[in-house]
Design a protein around this motif. Structure first.
Motif, PDB file in Angstrom:
ATOM      1  N   THR A 148     -67.222 -48.299 -15.127  1.00 30.47           N
ATOM      2  CA  THR A 148     -66.387 -47.448 -15.971  1.00 30.47           C
ATOM      3  C   THR A 148     -66.681 -47.720 -17.438  1.00 30.47           C
ATOM      4  N   ARG A 149     -66.799 -48.981 -17.816  1.00 34.45           N
ATOM      5  CA  ARG A 149     -67.126 -49.333 -19.206  1.00 34.45           C
ATOM      6  C   ARG A 149     -68.501 -48.814 -19.590  1.00 34.45           C
ATOM      7  N   LEU A 150     -69.456 -48.939 -18.676  1.00 33.39           N
ATOM      8  CA  LEU A 150     -70.813 -48.463 -18.943  1.00 33.39           C
ATOM      9  C   LEU A 150     -70.817 -46.946 -19.123  1.00 33.39           C
ATOM     10  N   ALA A 151     -70.081 -46.250 -18.288  1.00 34.21           N
ATOM     11  CA  ALA A 151     -70.003 -44.794 -18.405  1.00 34.21           C
ATOM     12  C   ALA A 151     -69.342 -44.386 -19.720  1.00 34.21           C
ATOM     13  N   CYS A 152     -68.277 -45.094 -20.100  1.00 33.57           N
ATOM     14  CA  CYS A 152     -67.601 -44.784 -21.374  1.00 33.57           C
ATOM     15  C   CYS A 152     -68.514 -45.043 -22.559  1.00 33.57           C
ATOM     16  N   CYS A 153     -69.251 -46.142 -22.519  1.00 32.15           N
ATOM     17  CA  CYS A 153     -70.181 -46.448 -23.612  1.00 32.15           C
ATOM     18  C   CYS A 153     -71.284 -45.402 -23.687  1.00 32.15           C
ATOM     19  N   ALA A 154     -71.781 -44.976 -22.524  1.00 31.80           N
ATOM     20  CA  ALA A 154     -72.825 -43.950 -22.514  1.00 31.80           C
ATOM     21  C   ALA A 154     -72.304 -42.639 -23.088  1.00 31.80           C
ATOM     22  N   LEU A 155     -71.086 -42.276 -22.757  1.00 31.16           N
ATOM     23  CA  LEU A 155     -70.493 -41.058 -23.312  1.00 31.16           C
ATOM     24  C   LEU A 155     -70.286 -41.157 -24.812  1.00 31.16           C
TER      25      LEU A 155
END
Length: 91
Positions: free
Chosen positions: A10-17
């Protein structure tokens, strides 16, 4: 452990966004800033269209007399025939 992996995803996805949003936001610069300095300015008042119902004078009369029109058509037909024979010879 499973919850930790989900949290990391979830953190990785948020950072990518966030990174994608920042990158795309940088591309949205003003197009007016990209125009050259010697570019012509646009008119301030919109809607300066040409009049639609104002027709040029002598609209009902033939522009080219029939004898000249026939001569021009004959010249164009001869040029078309010359090009057709030249294209056949080139093959």
């Amino acid at each position: 452990m499973l919850a930790l992996k989900d949290l990391q995803k979830t953190r990785l996805a948020c950072c990518a966004l966030l990174i994608a949003a920042a990158a795309l936001g940088g591309c949205s610069s003003q197009l007016a800033d990209l125009a050259p300095a010697d570019a012509q300015a646009h008119p301030r008042e919109p809607g300066s269209y040409l009049p639609v119902h104002d027709l040029p004078p002598d609209r009902d009369q033939a522009v080219i007399p029939p004898d000249q029109r026939a001569k021009i058509e004959a010249e164009l037909a001869a040029a078309r025939d010359r090009q057709a024979t030249a294209a056949k010879d080139a093959k």
